[in-house]
Design a protein around this motif. Structure first.
Motif, PDB file in Angstrom:
ATOM      1  N   GLN A 243       0.840  -1.195   0.000  1.00  0.00           N
ATOM      2  CA  GLN A 243       0.000   0.000   0.000  1.00  0.00           C
ATOM      3  C   GLN A 243       0.881   1.252   0.000  1.00  0.00           C
ATOM      4  OE1 GLN A 243      -2.580   0.325   3.379  1.00  0.00           O
ATOM      5  NE2 GLN A 243      -4.038   1.636   2.300  1.00  0.00           N
ATOM      6  N   ASP A 279      -2.038   0.572   9.228  1.00  0.00           N
ATOM      7  CA  ASP A 279      -2.558   0.992   7.920  1.00  0.00           C
ATOM      8  C   ASP A 279      -2.160   2.445   7.685  1.00  0.00           C
ATOM      9  OD1 ASP A 279      -4.081   2.474   9.568  1.00  0.00           O
ATOM     10  OD2 ASP A 279      -5.961   1.416   9.200  1.00  0.00           O
ATOM     11  N   ARG A 310      -4.873   8.059  -1.483  1.00  0.00           N
ATOM     12  CA  ARG A 310      -4.533   6.843  -0.747  1.00  0.00           C
ATOM     13  C   ARG A 310      -5.107   5.611  -1.434  1.00  0.00           C
ATOM     14  NH1 ARG A 310      -5.867   7.620   5.185  1.00  0.00           N
ATOM     15  NH2 ARG A 310      -7.906   7.831   4.246  1.00  0.00           N
ATOM     16  N   PRO A 311      -4.264   4.650  -1.750  1.00  0.00           N
ATOM     17  CA  PRO A 311      -4.803   3.439  -2.368  1.00  0.00           C
ATOM     18  C   PRO A 311      -5.542   2.600  -1.326  1.00  0.00           C
ATOM     19  CG  PRO A 311      -2.449   3.209  -2.014  1.00  0.00           C
ATOM     20  CD  PRO A 311      -2.835   4.571  -1.512  1.00  0.00           C
ATOM     21  N   ALA A 313      -6.594  -0.497   0.996  1.00  0.00           N
ATOM     22  CA  ALA A 313      -5.756  -1.520   1.645  1.00  0.00           C
ATOM     23  C   ALA A 313      -5.848  -2.813   0.864  1.00  0.00           C
ATOM     24  CB  ALA A 313      -6.240  -1.730   3.067  1.00  0.00           C
ATOM     25  N   VAL A 314      -4.733  -3.502   0.774  1.00  0.00           N
ATOM     26  CA  VAL A 314      -4.702  -4.749   0.011  1.00  0.00           C
ATOM     27  C   VAL A 314      -5.164  -5.881   0.913  1.00  0.00           C
ATOM     28  CG1 VAL A 314      -3.235  -6.349  -1.264  1.00  0.00           C
ATOM     29  CG2 VAL A 314      -2.799  -3.891  -1.329  1.00  0.00           C
TER      30      VAL A 314
ATOM     31  N   GLU B 144      -0.222  -1.663 -10.648  1.00  0.00           N
ATOM     32  CA  GLU B 144      -1.218  -1.045  -9.771  1.00  0.00           C
ATOM     33  C   GLU B 144      -2.617  -1.414 -10.219  1.00  0.00           C
ATOM     34  OE1 GLU B 144      -1.233   2.945  -8.368  1.00  0.00           O
ATOM     35  OE2 GLU B 144       0.898   3.120  -8.740  1.00  0.00           O
ATOM     36  N   GLU B 148      -5.747  -2.928  -7.708  1.00  0.00           N
ATOM     37  CA  GLU B 148      -6.365  -1.809  -7.016  1.00  0.00           C
ATOM     38  C   GLU B 148      -7.666  -1.400  -7.677  1.00  0.00           C
ATOM     39  OE1 GLU B 148      -3.505   1.240  -6.662  1.00  0.00           O
ATOM     40  OE2 GLU B 148      -2.150  -0.087  -5.581  1.00  0.00           O
TER      41      GLU B 148
END
Lengths: 314, 459
Positions: A243, A279, A310-311, A313-314, B144, B148
């Motif tokens: 992230q 996080d 902000r990407p 959370a994976v 990405e 995502e």
């Protein structure tokens, strides 16, 4: 890291060996970079590394020295750098001290001279002693040439130096020799491995570029950066690492005043690990973002646009 | 292998890359070394090896890759490429042709019955795109995308860039802070107290909008005022030189000299700081809307620049034209539109009535001056940043700023008009170090004074 055996420094490690030796040091060396180093070594050509600040150009040179078991000689360039600071200087203080101490001896040598011409002729044979290697202060370039082992010479941020200095480097990079007027031409004992780095803040001369192999090092991709963080900040959970890498990648494309380099993202990862972040929440960011961004406006803009940047959370 | 390499080098040269014989030899040595390591079977490794030896600039990567792809394509791929080229050639012959553009004054009937938008697209000139970043960027984006969800990085970046450029809040405060509105510091016209406003006794030339209509006596007064400013600029430089640092103590030389006085340092020489001639790059909009401002600006800039050997001047309307030789003439002539038009008439191909296209001028100048742009170069631009809807090519200005010391932009328009209509100042502003409202002589002087002080510190 496995210590290189005696004499191993003189050999040319293959690209694969370099990757593994760099990995031991926690540096993820890309395949093109490893091959560039291996070829520069095999061809005895200088390697020009160009790229934005903070992508590890200097670190590559430093670790190359360790990986090949060579001494590192570093010359940091700046505006106004000249030969005296880069190549050699005469130790005037030492010369004066010796001439004072040896005054009587000089008197003895000249004592029996019947005429002034004779005295000058005798002195001529002796005076060169004050312009010998004993009174020479070698600066980085000469140190690299005279090194008894094959050294790695790092000419850091060459784009900061003047054009005159660039021109002066040409002879050195072409033939690995320099001219000292009082001593003549000094040739390299062992041709050093030379790395020049540049942040591309100004155009370098074609003549200099021609003498080098060229490698552009860009910011790493998300996967690569995550791998770097895994090596340098192992305390961080993997999901957070990914992230973080994606977030930093976005910031680099967002037109900030100072785009974060890899060194900054490592610092940030370490900072997040130190505060025990789980996080990329606002509290953790507010606490640690100073490790990543170095301008007040950038901090403000990023915090204001956190939602978009902000990407997930994976 | 040698023949193949020579053919590839020829192709690269045709594509505009400069490949010397020495670099070809390097490439051959690289390939030999690589062959020993068993690398030549892999096309990607071959590309990397050749790129390492033959390409010395990142901006050439894209051209190299394209040439490599064509040269080392499969036979079928090569035939396809030939077909594509033939199609392209036919299209170029039968298509637009590019005749009559720019040389026709605006409003001339040559465009026939086309709509304004169609006329504009016919006038559109070929221009390069921003050089691509070839290395890791695509892989980064691809990786990405794979894991995502929206918003995409581009959206996020655009949102941030928008927030950097957009005005924060509303009201007077945002108006005052040009930096928040345009993304770069802005030097605006000062509001003058009532008691200092020009009266009928003193012509108001200093504050008169340079774009408006001017009486002959006003033009004369303007020329006088420019003369006075020229004198002040000269005196300023002399004073600065006098007050320049004397240098630091040169210990080694002092020691060496002391040998002659039995070790007593009787003389203390000083090492003067290195002097380098700073460079000045002027980019001047000479189209109708900026002509009077350009004339005054050039007179002032000529005085500013006469102390410096290195100066480059470009006039632009729909493209850039070298004009350094004309600059000294502006010290002799009165700074009027007529003087500017006389000067412009000496430049072949410069059409003052063409549609302004600053984007094209910027990338042209970048191409010509890229190697000369250094950290001692001050880029001074005079122009309103209006592009008639054409691509502003802000990347070219960004590239200039990355290499030059400073980019200072003098805008001959009142601040309230910046960024309105076809003005691309919003796109350009983030790549400037300073923008100055220079709609009148006072603004011009202020801008030049600021730029001059930046220059002369080193001079």
């Amino acid at each position: 890291m496995k210590a290189p055996r005696k004499g191993e420094g003189k050999g040319a490690p293959s690209a694969q060996e370099l990757v593994s030796r760099f990995a031991v040091e926690g540096f993820v060396l890309s395949r093109p970079a490893a091959r560039a180093l291996a070829l520069a070594d095999a061809l005895e050509k200088p390697l020009l590394l160009e790229g934005p600040p903070g992508v590890g150009k200097t670190e590559i040179a430093r670790l190359w020295a360790r990986a090949t078991g060579s001494p590192l000689v570093r010359l940091q360039c700046y505006e106004g750098l000249d030969e005296a600071r880069a190549l050699y200087e005469w130790s005037y203080g030492k010369q004066i001290l010796y001439s004072q101490l040896l005054r009587e001896k000089v008197g003895e040598v000249l004592g029996g001279a019947p005429s002034l011409e004779e005295a000058v002729a005798r002195l001529k044979g002796q005076a060169d002693v004050f312009f010998s290697m004993d009174f020479l202060l070698p600066r980085p370039l000469l140190r690299a040439l005279l090194s008894p082992e094959r050294a790695v010479l790092l000419v850091d941020e060459i784009d900061r130096s003047d054009e005159e200095f660039e021109a002066f480097l040409l002879e050195m990079l072409q033939d690995f020799q320099v001219s000292v007027p009082e001593l003549g031409t000094v040739k390299a004992v062992h041709r050093p491995r030379v790395v020049l780095t540049s942040n591309d803040t100004r155009e370098l001369a074609d003549a200099l570029r021609r003498r080098c192999l060229y490698l552009y090092i860009d910011y790493p991709g998300v996967e690569e950066e995550a791998a770097i963080l895994a090596a340098r900040a192992p305390g961080l959970p993997e999901a957070l690492r990914r992230q973080l890498a994606a977030f930093v990648g976005r910031l680099r494309r967002a037109g900030l005043r100072k785009a974060p380099g890899v060194a900054e993202s490592i610092d940030w990862a370490l900072a997040l690990a130190a505060v025990g972040a789980e996080d990329l929440g606002r509290p953790a960011l507010e606490e640690t973002l100073g490790a990543l961004l170095k301008h007040r406006e950038d901090l403000k803009q990023v915090l204001d646009n956190l939602g978009a940047l902000r990407p997930p959370a994976v | 292998m040698q023949k193949g390499l020579a053919r590839f080098a020829r192709r690269l040269r045709r594509e505009g890359l400069r490949v010397s014989t020495g670099e070809m030899l390097d490439a051959a040595r690289v390939l030999l070394a690589d062959e020993r390591a068993g690398g030549l079977a892999d096309k990607e490794r071959l590309r990397e090896a050749l790129r390492l030896a033959l390409v010395k600039r990142r901006s050439d990567f894209a051209r190299f890759d394209a040439a490599f792809e064509v040269h080392f394509a499969t036979p079928g791929g090569r035939a396809e490429e030939k077909k594509r080229r033939r199609r392209k050639g036919r299209a170029a012959q039968g298509g637009e042709g590019g005749k009559g553009r720019a040389s026709t004054p605006a409003g001339a009937p040559s465009a026939g019955s086309l709509s304004p938008a169609q006329r504009l697209s016919k006038l559109r000139l070929p221009r390069p795109l921003r050089p691509e970043t070839p290395s890791s960027q695509p892989s980064q984006e691809a990786s990405e995308e794979s894991n995502e969800h929206p918003p995409t990085p581009e959206e996020a970046a655009a949102a941030l860039a928008e927030s950097l450029l957009e005005r924060k809040g509303d009201g007077e405060e945002a108006e005052r802070k040009g930096k928040e509105r345009f993304g770069c510091p802005v030097l605006r016209a000062e509001r003058r107290p009532a008691e200092r406003r020009p009266s009928a006794l003193r012509p108001a030339v200093e504050r008169k909008d340079l774009r408006g209509d001017w009486m002959a006596e006003e033009e004369r007064a303007l020329a006088d005022e420019v003369e006075r400013e020229l004198l002040r600029l000269r005196m300023r430089r002399v004073r600065r030189k006098r007050l320049a640092r004397r240098g630091t103590l040169w210990v080694q030389r002092a020691l060496r000299l002391s040998v002659g006085t039995d070790g007593v340092p009787m003389r203390l020489p000083r090492r003067r700081p290195g002097r380098r001639e700073p460079r000045l790059l002027l980019l001047v909009d000479v189209s109708g809307s900026a002509a009077r401002a350009a004339a005054s600006f050039l007179a002032l800039a000529a005085r500013l620049g006469e102390s410096f050997r290195k100066i480059a001047v470009y006039f632009y309307v729909d493209g850039a034209h070298e004009a350094a030789e004309l600059l000294p003439g502006f010290l002799r002539e009165r700074p009027t539109r007529a003087a500017l038009e006389r000067a412009a008439s000496q430049i072949p191909g410069l059409n003052l009535h063409a549609l302004s296209d600053m984007g094209r001028a910027l990338y042209q100048v970048l191409g010509w001056e890229e190697r000369a742009l250094r950290r001692d170069t001050l880029v001074l631009i005079l122009g309103d940043g209006r592009n008639n809807g054409l691509d502003p090519c802000a990347w070219a200005l960004e590239a200039m700023r990355a290499r030059a010391r400073k980019v200072v932009w003098l805008v001959p328009e009142p601040y309230r008009l910046w960024g309105t209509g076809d003005s691309d100042l919003r796109a350009y502003a983030p790549h400037c170090d300073l923008m100055v409202e220079a709609s009148d002589l006072e603004g011009l002087k202020r801008g030049l004074r600021r730029a001059g002080s930046r220059l002369m510190v080193r001079g």
